[in-house]
Design a protein around this motif. Structure first.
Motif, PDB file in Angstrom:
ATOM      1  N   ASN A  26       0.897  -1.279  -0.011  1.00 56.54           N
ATOM      2  CA  ASN A  26      -0.005  -0.078  -0.024  1.00 56.54           C
ATOM      3  C   ASN A  26       0.751   1.163  -0.012  1.00 56.54           C
ATOM      4  N   ALA A  27       0.741   2.145  -0.960  1.00 51.64           N
ATOM      5  CA  ALA A  27       1.410   3.347  -1.295  1.00 51.64           C
ATOM      6  C   ALA A  27       1.303   4.167   0.139  1.00 51.64           C
ATOM      7  N   GLU A  28       0.183   4.449   0.825  1.00 50.28           N
ATOM      8  CA  GLU A  28      -0.023   5.112   1.909  1.00 50.28           C
ATOM      9  C   GLU A  28       0.893   4.810   2.904  1.00 50.28           C
ATOM     10  N   ASN A  29       1.000   3.259   3.315  1.00 45.79           N
ATOM     11  CA  ASN A  29       1.643   2.532   4.469  1.00 45.79           C
ATOM     12  C   ASN A  29       3.266   3.071   4.051  1.00 45.79           C
ATOM     13  N   ALA A  30       3.559   2.882   2.665  1.00 44.60           N
ATOM     14  CA  ALA A  30       5.005   3.017   2.496  1.00 44.60           C
ATOM     15  C   ALA A  30       5.476   4.488   2.650  1.00 44.60           C
ATOM     16  N   LYS A  57      11.366 -13.973  -1.162  1.00 41.90           N
ATOM     17  CA  LYS A  57      11.241 -12.614  -0.744  1.00 41.90           C
ATOM     18  C   LYS A  57      10.919 -11.804  -1.951  1.00 41.90           C
ATOM     19  N   PRO A  58      11.647 -11.858  -3.177  1.00 41.15           N
ATOM     20  CA  PRO A  58      11.252 -11.057  -4.405  1.00 41.15           C
ATOM     21  C   PRO A  58       9.894 -11.799  -4.733  1.00 41.15           C
ATOM     22  N   VAL A  59       9.450 -12.794  -4.716  1.00 41.23           N
ATOM     23  CA  VAL A  59       8.341 -13.380  -5.299  1.00 41.23           C
ATOM     24  C   VAL A  59       7.197 -12.958  -4.276  1.00 41.23           C
ATOM     25  N   ARG A  60       7.312 -12.870  -3.043  1.00 42.17           N
ATOM     26  CA  ARG A  60       6.074 -12.452  -2.054  1.00 42.17           C
ATOM     27  C   ARG A  60       6.058 -10.818  -2.142  1.00 42.17           C
ATOM     28  N   GLN A  61       7.150 -10.294  -2.434  1.00 42.78           N
ATOM     29  CA  GLN A  61       6.937  -8.750  -2.752  1.00 42.78           C
ATOM     30  C   GLN A  61       5.918  -8.497  -3.907  1.00 42.78           C
ATOM     31  N   LEU A  62       6.201  -9.306  -5.064  1.00 36.86           N
ATOM     32  CA  LEU A  62       5.619  -9.188  -6.360  1.00 36.86           C
ATOM     33  C   LEU A  62       4.045  -9.514  -5.969  1.00 36.86           C
ATOM     34  N   LEU A  63       3.830 -10.392  -5.360  1.00 34.03           N
ATOM     35  CA  LEU A  63       2.413 -10.932  -4.946  1.00 34.03           C
ATOM     36  C   LEU A  63       1.750  -9.745  -4.197  1.00 34.03           C
ATOM     37  N   ALA A  64       2.578  -9.196  -3.162  1.00 38.92           N
ATOM     38  CA  ALA A  64       1.918  -8.221  -2.212  1.00 38.92           C
ATOM     39  C   ALA A  64       1.473  -7.014  -3.035  1.00 38.92           C
ATOM     40  N   THR A  65       2.400  -6.511  -4.157  1.00 45.78           N
ATOM     41  CA  THR A  65       1.779  -5.684  -5.070  1.00 45.78           C
ATOM     42  C   THR A  65       0.880  -5.952  -5.852  1.00 45.78           C
ATOM     43  N   ALA A  66       0.475  -7.008  -6.351  1.00 42.15           N
ATOM     44  CA  ALA A  66      -0.628  -7.476  -7.217  1.00 42.15           C
ATOM     45  C   ALA A  66      -1.823  -7.435  -6.214  1.00 42.15           C
ATOM     46  N   ASP A  67      -1.837  -7.772  -5.052  1.00 41.45           N
ATOM     47  CA  ASP A  67      -2.816  -7.978  -4.249  1.00 41.45           C
ATOM     48  C   ASP A  67      -3.445  -6.382  -3.884  1.00 41.45           C
ATOM     49  N   ASN A  68      -4.792  -6.548  -4.017  1.00 37.95           N
ATOM     50  CA  ASN A  68      -5.495  -5.194  -3.993  1.00 37.95           C
ATOM     51  C   ASN A  68      -5.041  -3.917  -4.755  1.00 37.95           C
ATOM     52  N   GLY A  97      -6.300  -3.082  -7.544  1.00 38.33           N
ATOM     53  CA  GLY A  97      -7.387  -2.343  -8.230  1.00 38.33           C
ATOM     54  C   GLY A  97      -7.986  -1.220  -7.308  1.00 38.33           C
ATOM     55  N   PRO A  98      -8.424  -1.620  -6.018  1.00 39.48           N
ATOM     56  CA  PRO A  98      -8.819  -0.559  -5.265  1.00 39.48           C
ATOM     57  C   PRO A  98      -7.795   0.338  -4.835  1.00 39.48           C
ATOM     58  N   MET A  99      -6.552  -0.027  -4.505  1.00 36.58           N
ATOM     59  CA  MET A  99      -5.686   1.045  -4.172  1.00 36.58           C
ATOM     60  C   MET A  99      -5.407   2.082  -5.268  1.00 36.58           C
ATOM     61  N   HIS A 100      -5.226   1.665  -6.512  1.00 36.25           N
ATOM     62  CA  HIS A 100      -5.170   2.459  -7.574  1.00 36.25           C
ATOM     63  C   HIS A 100      -6.285   3.350  -7.860  1.00 36.25           C
ATOM     64  N   HIS A 101      -7.531   2.960  -7.633  1.00 30.06           N
ATOM     65  CA  HIS A 101      -8.712   3.457  -7.819  1.00 30.06           C
ATOM     66  C   HIS A 101      -8.437   4.850  -7.000  1.00 30.06           C
ATOM     67  N   ALA A 102      -8.134   4.599  -5.637  1.00 30.07           N
ATOM     68  CA  ALA A 102      -7.982   5.752  -5.061  1.00 30.07           C
ATOM     69  C   ALA A 102      -7.004   6.509  -5.020  1.00 30.07           C
ATOM     70  N   TYR A 103      -5.894   6.000  -5.615  1.00 25.44           N
ATOM     71  CA  TYR A 103      -4.786   6.763  -6.041  1.00 25.44           C
ATOM     72  C   TYR A 103      -5.043   7.938  -7.199  1.00 25.44           C
ATOM     73  N   HIS A 104      -5.713   7.440  -8.039  1.00 25.33           N
ATOM     74  CA  HIS A 104      -6.382   8.295  -9.267  1.00 25.33           C
ATOM     75  C   HIS A 104      -7.022   9.569  -8.780  1.00 25.33           C
ATOM     76  N   ARG A 105      -7.735   9.592  -7.675  1.00 24.99           N
ATOM     77  CA  ARG A 105      -8.339  10.604  -7.120  1.00 24.99           C
ATOM     78  C   ARG A 105      -7.399  11.707  -6.158  1.00 24.99           C
TER      79      ARG A 105
END
Length: 306
Positions: A127-131, A211-222, A224-232
């Motif tokens: 999540n970009a906000e968490n980051a 670790k690399p695979v888990r990070q990629l999967l974490a980025t794919a998870d959620n 859509g909703p995260m980027h709909h919010a980011y677009h606003r």
């Protein structure tokens, strides 16, 4: 995921394509900085000479139950904070950080986001906000809460946007390197990326969980909703920014590539304190392909804001 003896590196690269536009391929190797940890803010010099002499130090900083690795090279303000693209850590800036330290005399800060390099993994979707909260915690602990020049590549553009939105008075300027910007994520484009993600994530089933695979999967998870919010959300008008666009976008299809380019130019034209330039001959990996362009742009921003 079930274990497998073969390396996931080839399949990992599948996710680092147009489907995960903000996750790029690269070695997930932590920056080889000094392992000296310190709780206090680093001392700042008044000129370039101290920055050139002192080496970077490692500060492990806690936020919300996990630790993050911040690498600090002493210098004066403005402090230059380098934030790597998706799947990359502090080592992405190995061609750029030393040059900036020498040419600007500024304090140089690189770091590994959660799940990258020396930083702890965090369970759940990226999540970009968490980051942005992690970046805030690190800079607060280091005593860097004003005169900050953010340098953000790709996915880090999302972190920078949330961070600058919350702390516009901390950020004196930004250099956005082929960054993921809010106006790119239209409903249509986000839906297309989510659909492509689903097919590509399925290809990781049965690979070795690393670790690399888990990070990629974490980025794919959620995603859509995260980027709909980011677009606003939007970049604060008061914070100057230089946009560096790549010659070749992270997308292979003409429509997606054009939308990415349009997002860069539209962002740059949205305020008079923004500048647009193209890193000629570069792929999306501008920090690797054209470090000279990044150094020149950051140096100009630091000089203007210093």
């Amino acid at each position: 995921m079930s274990a497998r003896t073969t390396t996931p590196r080839r399949r990992t690269a599948v996710l680092a394509t147009a489907a995960l536009a903000t996750v790029v391929t690269g070695a997930l190797v932590a920056c080889g900085n000094s392992a000296a940890s310190a709780a206090a803010a680093p001392a700042r010099s008044s000129g370039p000479s101290a920055s050139a002499v002192a080496g970077p130090s490692l500060h492990m900083i806690s936020n919300n139950g996990h630790r993050l690795a911040f690498h600090v090279k002493p210098g004066h303000l403005p402090a230059i904070v380098l934030d790597a693209g998706g799947g990359e850590g502090a080592s992405q800036w190995q061609k750029i950080a030393p040059a900036l330290a020498e040419q600007t005399g500024s304090e140089i800060i690189t770091y590994d986001r959660a799940g990258i390099g020396k930083s702890d993994e965090v369970v759940g979707a990226w999540n970009a906000e968490n980051a942005a909260s992690d970046l805030e915690a690190g800079l607060t602990k280091l005593g860097v809460t004003h005169d900050v020049v953010l340098v953000s590549h790709s996915q880090a553009g999302e972190v920078a946007t949330y961070f600058a939105k919350k702390h516009p008075k901390w950020v004196s300027g930004a250099v956005l390197v082929d960054a993921s910007l809010p106006n790119f994520y239209t409903d249509t484009e986000t839906a297309r990326i989510v659909a492509a993600n689903q097919a590509q994530v399925a290809q990781l089933d049965g690979t070795l969980s690393t670790k690399p695979v888990r990070q990629l999967l974490a980025t794919a998870d959620n995603y859509g909703p995260m980027h709909h919010a980011y677009h606003r959300i939007s970049w604060p008008q008061s914070v100057p920014a230089t946009v560096i666009a790549s010659s070749k976008t992270p997308f292979g299809t003409p429509d997606d590539a054009q939308l990415w380019r349009d997002a860069q130019t539209q962002f740059a034209k949205a305020a008079t304190n923004r500048t647009y330039l193209v890193a000629k001959g570069s792929s999306h990996e501008i920090p690797t392909d054209r470090p000279d362009v990044v150094v020149k742009a950051v140096e100009a921003m630091a000089k203007a804001r210093g």
